[in-house]
Design an enzyme around this catalytic site. Sequence first.
Site, short mmCIF file in Angstrom:
data_model
loop_
_atom_site.label_atom_id
_atom_site.label_comp_id
_atom_site.label_asym_id
_atom_site.label_seq_id
_atom_site.Cartn_x
_atom_site.Cartn_y
_atom_site.Cartn_z
N SER A 1 35.64 37.98 45.69
CA SER A 1 36.70 38.04 44.68
C SER A 1 37.68 39.18 44.96
O SER A 1 38.70 39.29 44.28
CB SER A 1 36.14 38.10 43.26
OG SER A 1 35.30 39.20 43.14
N GLY B 1 32.07 45.23 43.23
CA GLY B 1 33.09 46.17 43.70
C GLY B 1 34.22 45.58 44.54
O GLY B 1 34.95 46.31 45.20
N GLY B 2 34.38 44.26 44.49
CA GLY B 2 35.44 43.63 45.29
C GLY B 2 36.85 44.09 44.89
O GLY B 2 37.70 44.31 45.75
N ASP C 1 30.86 49.08 34.52
CA ASP C 1 30.02 47.86 34.55
C ASP C 1 28.57 48.30 34.46
O ASP C 1 28.20 49.32 35.05
CB ASP C 1 30.25 47.09 35.88
CG ASP C 1 29.81 45.63 35.79
OD1 ASP C 1 28.67 45.39 35.34
OD2 ASP C 1 30.59 44.76 36.19
N ASP D 1 38.07 42.13 35.30
CA ASP D 1 37.55 40.82 35.74
C ASP D 1 36.28 40.48 34.96
O ASP D 1 35.40 39.80 35.47
CB ASP D 1 37.27 40.91 37.27
CG ASP D 1 37.02 39.55 37.89
OD1 ASP D 1 37.41 38.53 37.31
OD2 ASP D 1 36.41 39.51 38.99
N LYS E 1 39.44 33.81 31.92
CA LYS E 1 38.61 32.66 32.27
C LYS E 1 38.94 31.56 31.27
O LYS E 1 38.86 31.78 30.04
CB LYS E 1 37.12 33.01 32.19
CG LYS E 1 36.75 34.37 32.78
CD LYS E 1 36.82 34.43 34.29
CE LYS E 1 36.63 35.85 34.80
NZ LYS E 1 36.86 36.03 36.23
C1 LIG Z 1 33.19 38.28 38.05
S1 LIG Z 1 32.24 39.73 38.01
C2 LIG Z 1 33.33 40.92 38.64
C3 LIG Z 1 33.49 40.88 40.12
C4 LIG Z 1 34.31 42.04 40.62
N1 LIG Z 1 35.70 41.97 40.18
C5 LIG Z 1 34.30 42.08 42.12
O1 LIG Z 1 35.35 41.85 42.71
O2 LIG Z 1 33.24 42.37 42.71
C6 LIG Z 1 32.19 40.09 36.34
C7 LIG Z 1 31.52 41.42 36.01
O3 LIG Z 1 31.83 41.74 34.67
C8 LIG Z 1 30.76 42.45 34.14
N2 LIG Z 1 30.87 42.44 32.68
C9 LIG Z 1 30.84 41.37 31.85
N3 LIG Z 1 30.95 41.80 30.57
C10 LIG Z 1 31.08 43.14 30.62
C11 LIG Z 1 31.25 44.15 29.64
N4 LIG Z 1 31.31 43.87 28.35
N5 LIG Z 1 31.35 45.43 30.06
C12 LIG Z 1 31.30 45.75 31.36
N6 LIG Z 1 31.14 44.83 32.34
C13 LIG Z 1 31.03 43.54 31.97
C14 LIG Z 1 29.54 41.76 34.69
O4 LIG Z 1 28.42 42.65 34.69
C15 LIG Z 1 30.00 41.40 36.11
O5 LIG Z 1 29.59 42.37 37.04
#
Ligand SMILES: C[S@@+](CC[C@H](N)C(=O)[O-])C[C@H]1O[C@@H](n2cnc3c(N)ncnc32)[C@H](O)[C@@H]1O
Length: 367
Positions: A188, A223-224, A240, A277, A306
Amino acid sequence: MNKIALYCRPGFEKECAAEITEKAAGLEVYGFPRVKDNSGYVMFECYQREDAERLIKELPFNSLIFARQMVLVGELLRNLPVEDRVSPIIGMIDGAVENAGDLRVEVPDTNEGKELLNFCRKLTVPLRQALRARNILLSKENSHRPVIHVFFIASGCCYVGYSFSNNNSPFFMGIPRLRFPSDAPSRSTLKLEEAFHVFIPADEWDERLASGMRAVDLGACPGGWTYQLTKRSMMVDAVDNGPMAQSIMDTGQVVHHQEDGFRYEPTNPNIYWVVCDMVEKPWRVSSLMADWLIKGWCREAIFNLKLPMKKRYEEVCQNLKMIEDKLKENGINAQISAKQLYHDREEITVHVRRIWASVPGRRDERD
Ligand SMILES: C[S@@+](CC[C@H](N)C(=O)[O-])C[C@H]1O[C@@H](n2cnc3c(N)ncnc32)[C@H](O)[C@@H]1O
């Protein structure tokens, strides 16, 4: 030519059609969309022939969320003769455009479309020569002139037309070709890189994606997105509860906060970027991002919404309107753009840039 071909992500034809119909009507251009599910494109047919060219000139391409490309085309050419496919294509474009700067022989972004790509590449060579011989195409590529598009929707079956280079996607098939960096923690990462290409003009990168800037990444793991920020030498607060990739932490540019992104409050006053994200309801994310901008916690935000399974276009419009209204109510002048990027799936990416705030004492662009 009275039709507009809009390329889109397969599965999002209805959203693309609803959007073009509404935005064309905003310019008093009326017509109807033809939609075939999962085809990867929409045809918008204008009732008045002259309206179609007005539309591709006056409807800002970057205001379209679901369209990857916008092309004025004529009638569908069917059963192109195998012995001479070039002449009917020339016949369609001759007189409509001259001294074009580029030729793109394209297909919808579907499996059937991709099977035609080899053929398209081969056809491009004799077609280019023939177009140049008639001065329909300049002998050298020119990024300031119109682009000729030949759009094959099936074997022997294509639309022919053009787009204006100051109001189109500069990319072949409307898709930027980005290479996945092998040291990035997740695929991502390409979403954020594409967002930078789409939302930030190249000549402003040095100023708006500058080394040393501070950024916050909400929902950062693994971490992307943080990778894109650290690659540009920024300092990042990554929020996160999940684990960050060790390679990202090893840069020494990242502080990992194992917290809820909806509750996190930045302690540093000089944050330029917030990116987000988190997989959450679009409304919650939109409200959070509006709050960050209103509180002056960041200058620019990029975040993903989303989309639900149904009423996706309505959901997008409601969210963008809510952000716009909230910012206005709080005296914030901002640019808001949104796009379904190539690397987005059931989601769109939104970019908001705060230009200035009318509230005294708030940090803004004029300081
Ligand atoms: C799609 S992933 C993110 C990928 C990231 N952008 C990358 O490039 O690696 C979504 C992330 O949002 C986090 N997440 C979801 N709800 C959250 C919240 N309320 N607070 C912090 N992190 C949250 C999840 O733990 C997950 O790691």
